[in-house]
Motif scaffolding. Structure first.
Motif, PDB file in Angstrom:
ATOM      1  N   GLU A  86      -7.512  18.135  -7.912  1.00 47.64           N
ATOM      2  CA  GLU A  86      -6.668  18.645  -8.779  1.00 47.64           C
ATOM      3  C   GLU A  86      -5.270  17.616  -8.534  1.00 47.64           C
ATOM      4  OE1 GLU A  86      -3.759  22.387 -10.555  1.00 47.64           O
ATOM      5  OE2 GLU A  86      -4.713  22.428  -8.498  1.00 47.64           O
ATOM      6  N   GLN A  87      -5.050  17.361  -9.852  1.00 46.65           N
ATOM      7  CA  GLN A  87      -3.892  16.143  -9.916  1.00 46.65           C
ATOM      8  C   GLN A  87      -2.555  16.960 -10.436  1.00 46.65           C
ATOM      9  OE1 GLN A  87      -3.708  13.042  -8.542  1.00 46.65           O
ATOM     10  NE2 GLN A  87      -5.957  13.419  -8.019  1.00 46.65           N
ATOM     11  N   PRO A  88      -1.513  16.777  -9.866  1.00 41.05           N
ATOM     12  CA  PRO A  88      -0.386  17.341 -10.334  1.00 41.05           C
ATOM     13  C   PRO A  88       0.217  16.623 -11.687  1.00 41.05           C
ATOM     14  CG  PRO A  88       0.292  16.149  -8.464  1.00 41.05           C
ATOM     15  CD  PRO A  88      -1.181  16.091  -8.389  1.00 41.05           C
ATOM     16  N   CYS A  89       0.697  17.396 -12.463  1.00 40.56           N
ATOM     17  CA  CYS A  89       1.477  16.862 -13.536  1.00 40.56           C
ATOM     18  C   CYS A  89       2.614  16.257 -13.350  1.00 40.56           C
ATOM     19  CB  CYS A  89       1.481  17.960 -14.890  1.00 40.56           C
ATOM     20  SG  CYS A  89       2.630  19.200 -14.625  1.00 40.56           S
ATOM     21  N   GLU A  90       3.359  15.617 -13.808  1.00 37.13           N
ATOM     22  CA  GLU A  90       4.688  14.916 -13.725  1.00 37.13           C
ATOM     23  C   GLU A  90       5.627  15.401 -14.604  1.00 37.13           C
ATOM     24  OE1 GLU A  90       6.597  10.124 -13.899  1.00 37.13           O
ATOM     25  OE2 GLU A  90       4.428  10.408 -12.862  1.00 37.13           O
ATOM     26  N   VAL A  91       6.488  15.985 -14.112  1.00 36.36           N
ATOM     27  CA  VAL A  91       7.556  16.716 -15.018  1.00 36.36           C
ATOM     28  C   VAL A  91       8.766  16.115 -14.728  1.00 36.36           C
ATOM     29  CG1 VAL A  91       8.638  18.917 -15.809  1.00 36.36           C
ATOM     30  CG2 VAL A  91       6.197  18.831 -15.207  1.00 36.36           C
ATOM     31  N   TRP A  92       9.650  15.687 -16.145  1.00 36.11           N
ATOM     32  CA  TRP A  92      10.978  15.068 -15.714  1.00 36.11           C
ATOM     33  C   TRP A  92      11.856  16.062 -16.566  1.00 36.11           C
ATOM     34  CZ3 TRP A  92      12.365  10.281 -13.916  1.00 36.11           C
ATOM     35  CH2 TRP A  92      11.298   9.560 -13.240  1.00 36.11           C
ATOM     36  N   LEU A  93      13.132  16.015 -16.346  1.00 36.73           N
ATOM     37  CA  LEU A  93      14.133  17.044 -17.129  1.00 36.73           C
ATOM     38  C   LEU A  93      14.839  16.033 -17.533  1.00 36.73           C
ATOM     39  CD1 LEU A  93      14.982  19.613 -14.491  1.00 36.73           C
ATOM     40  CD2 LEU A  93      13.397  19.791 -16.212  1.00 36.73           C
ATOM     41  N   ALA A  94      15.303  16.227 -18.793  1.00 36.02           N
ATOM     42  CA  ALA A  94      16.355  15.485 -19.708  1.00 36.02           C
ATOM     43  C   ALA A  94      17.744  16.263 -19.578  1.00 36.02           C
ATOM     44  CB  ALA A  94      16.020  15.180 -21.038  1.00 36.02           C
TER      45      ALA A  94
ATOM     46  N   ASN B 299      -4.178  17.512 -16.225  1.00 30.72           N
ATOM     47  CA  ASN B 299      -3.997  16.921 -15.032  1.00 30.72           C
ATOM     48  C   ASN B 299      -3.402  15.490 -15.495  1.00 30.72           C
ATOM     49  OD1 ASN B 299      -5.113  19.018 -13.508  1.00 30.72           O
ATOM     50  ND2 ASN B 299      -7.122  18.169 -13.550  1.00 30.72           N
ATOM     51  N   GLY B 300      -2.438  15.152 -14.609  1.00 35.56           N
ATOM     52  CA  GLY B 300      -1.722  14.008 -14.602  1.00 35.56           C
ATOM     53  C   GLY B 300      -0.999  13.580 -16.013  1.00 35.56           C
ATOM     54  N   GLU B 301      -0.616  14.580 -16.656  1.00 32.62           N
ATOM     55  CA  GLU B 301      -0.038  14.340 -17.784  1.00 32.62           C
ATOM     56  C   GLU B 301       1.542  14.318 -17.468  1.00 32.62           C
ATOM     57  OE1 GLU B 301       1.144  17.219 -21.727  1.00 32.62           O
ATOM     58  OE2 GLU B 301      -0.463  17.637 -20.610  1.00 32.62           O
ATOM     59  N   LYS B 302       2.288  13.482 -18.189  1.00 30.45           N
ATOM     60  CA  LYS B 302       3.492  13.008 -17.959  1.00 30.45           C
ATOM     61  C   LYS B 302       4.554  13.928 -19.266  1.00 30.45           C
ATOM     62  CE  LYS B 302       5.114   9.244 -16.399  1.00 30.45           C
ATOM     63  NZ  LYS B 302       5.490   7.854 -16.133  1.00 30.45           N
ATOM     64  N   VAL B 303       5.373  14.739 -18.682  1.00 28.71           N
ATOM     65  CA  VAL B 303       6.117  15.716 -19.488  1.00 28.71           C
ATOM     66  C   VAL B 303       7.481  15.561 -19.348  1.00 28.71           C
ATOM     67  CG1 VAL B 303       6.347  18.251 -20.199  1.00 28.71           C
ATOM     68  CG2 VAL B 303       4.116  17.237 -19.468  1.00 28.71           C
ATOM     69  N   CYS B 304       8.268  15.690 -20.375  1.00 33.46           N
ATOM     70  CA  CYS B 304       9.748  15.923 -20.305  1.00 33.46           C
ATOM     71  C   CYS B 304      10.600  16.993 -20.786  1.00 33.46           C
ATOM     72  CB  CYS B 304      10.384  14.272 -20.912  1.00 33.46           C
ATOM     73  SG  CYS B 304      12.215  14.316 -20.567  1.00 33.46           S
ATOM     74  N   VAL B 305      11.020  17.942 -20.180  1.00 34.82           N
ATOM     75  CA  VAL B 305      11.787  18.804 -20.790  1.00 34.82           C
ATOM     76  C   VAL B 305      13.031  18.819 -20.950  1.00 34.82           C
ATOM     77  CG1 VAL B 305      12.188  21.341 -20.150  1.00 34.82           C
ATOM     78  CG2 VAL B 305      10.060  20.353 -19.167  1.00 34.82           C
ATOM     79  N   VAL B 306      13.423  19.135 -22.426  1.00 36.70           N
ATOM     80  CA  VAL B 306      14.883  18.637 -22.578  1.00 36.70           C
ATOM     81  C   VAL B 306      15.721  20.095 -22.297  1.00 36.70           C
ATOM     82  CG1 VAL B 306      16.567  18.184 -24.738  1.00 36.70           C
ATOM     83  CG2 VAL B 306      14.223  17.287 -24.600  1.00 36.70           C
ATOM     84  N   LEU B 307      16.707  19.799 -21.548  1.00 37.15           N
ATOM     85  CA  LEU B 307      17.830  20.881 -21.194  1.00 37.15           C
ATOM     86  C   LEU B 307      19.081  20.435 -22.103  1.00 37.15           C
ATOM     87  CD1 LEU B 307      17.479  20.981 -17.292  1.00 37.15           C
ATOM     88  CD2 LEU B 307      16.176  22.313 -19.105  1.00 37.15           C
ATOM     89  N   CYS B 308      19.110  21.274 -23.228  1.00 37.88           N
ATOM     90  CA  CYS B 308      19.941  20.816 -24.115  1.00 37.88           C
ATOM     91  C   CYS B 308      21.198  21.144 -24.224  1.00 37.88           C
ATOM     92  CB  CYS B 308      19.493  21.270 -25.640  1.00 37.88           C
ATOM     93  SG  CYS B 308      19.113  22.970 -25.744  1.00 37.88           S
ATOM     94  N   GLY B 309      21.789  22.191 -23.307  1.00 39.67           N
ATOM     95  CA  GLY B 309      22.922  22.675 -23.228  1.00 39.67           C
ATOM     96  C   GLY B 309      23.274  23.485 -21.992  1.00 39.67           C
TER      97      GLY B 309
END
Length: 356
Positions: free
Chosen positions: A55-63, A335-345
């Motif tokens: 299993e490959q972890p996804c890559e999650v970023w926070l904006a 698996n392996g997906e690069k995701v960015c979650v927007v923290l908007c306020g």
């Protein structure tokens, strides 16, 4: 001859609108900061039992868009709206007016102050003093009118007509939505190989802008709403914007009763996924950000992250038409997906966060 910016409501926002906004507000807003979650902090959900690969972890970023001027993404749209009118010579001496005690009102007052023009903000007489004080700190002329927001909105409309002030809107305007879309341009510059952006949806200005820019780059947009503030989801099911009841812990920022036509058009395009999350999941996501990162955000911002943290509950409690539109109460990256979650306020009451 310079023509005034387009004022009528439009059905479609274009990538060209967002590029123009990007150039227009360059240097006027704070560039978004991105931070990566710890390796394995969010992993994929269900695996194919026939897949024997590790299993490959996804890559999650926070904006971290809550670090923007006035504490939310709304500053982008307000800056674009007023600068466009300044450039066109259509910014009146009477300034700008808006009916909003929330993030949109703060952003409008801030942008007006930066332009050296007057902002007249209408609020119901029941508005919390802390909001009134903050608006006045940006130089706004605050008018307290009526017991409900509808009365304040009507007074704002009348004031615009009588004074010649430029009427602004919280989300349903092409210049406002295009300004919000500049956030996606900045995210793409930093993460050119991004697969997915996850964004909370209220009236739909941020979503319309982000989804339109993401579409340009083939990036999936996950539109996340509280299950009891589902204006966009309901519009998708009906095929046109409809009024919905509003009852959520995130209603202060995501509680629009009707989404914009621009947002609906963006949601009907390819690479858009609609997700509903519960209030419990929103509260959990917000607390998790505080517990593990010491990030204090508003419930509306935590709504986006809730889609990744919520248990997969499928189409529970949804009718057949709604299940077809969105079968999931969560989003599971591959698996392996690069995701960015927007923290908007982050205009929130931190006293509601527990302190372990």
């Amino acid at each position: 001859m310079t023509h005034p910016p387009q004022e009528q409501h439009v059905h479609q926002l274009t990538y060209g609108d967002i590029k123009a906004a990007t150039d227009r507000i360059a240097g006027r807003v704070r560039p978004v900061t991105l931070t990566r979650l710890d390796e394995g902090a969010v992993r994929t959900g269900h695996r194919d039992p026939l897949d024997e690969r590790p299993e490959q972890p996804c890559e999650v970023w926070l904006a971290l868009e809550f670090m923007q001027h006035t504490g939310s993404f709304k500053a982008r749209g307000a800056a674009n709206f007023l600068q466009a009118h300044r450039d066109a010579g259509t910014l009146p001496d009477a300034g700008v007016t808006i009916a909003s005690g929330g993030n949109a009102g703060l952003a409008c007052a801030w942008a007006a102050q930066a332009q050296g023009v007057r902002a007249t903000v209408f609020l119901p007489e029941t508005a919390p003093e802390v909001k009134v004080a903050r608006l006045r700190s940006y130089g706004a002329d605050v008018r307290l009118t009526g017991a409900e927001y509808a009365e304040a909105a009507a007074a704002c409309e009348g004031y615009a007509a009588s004074s010649g002030a430029l009427a602004s809107h919280a989300y349903d305007h092409p210049l406002i939505a295009a300004g919000a879309g500049t956030l996606m341009e900045e995210i793409h510059q930093q993460l050119p190989d991004l697969d997915t952006v996850v964004v909370a949806v209220g009236g739909g200005g941020l979503f319309a802008g982000v989804a339109t820019a993401a579409q340009q780059y083939g990036i999936r947009t996950v539109a996340v709403e509280p299950e009891h503030c589902r204006a966009l989801h309901a519009a998708l099911a009906a095929g046109h914007p409809v009024d919905v009841p509003v009852n959520s812990v995130a209603a202060d920022s995501l509680g629009a009763r009707r989404t914009s036509t621009m947002a609906l058009h963006a949601a009907q395009q390819d690479h858009v996924t609609s997700v509903l999350v519960s209030d419990d999941d929103i509260v959990h996501a917000r607390q998790t950000l505080w517990d593990h990162r010491r990030l204090a955000v508003e419930h509306g911002a935590a709504t986006a992250l809730a889609a990744l943290l919520a248990p997969d509950q499928g189409g529970r409690e949804l009718g057949l038409a709604a299940r077809r539109a969105t079968p999931s109460r969560s989003y599971r990256p591959g698996n392996g997906e690069k995701v960015c979650v927007v923290l908007c306020g982050a205009n929130t009451n931190t006293a509601t966060l527990t302190h372990p």
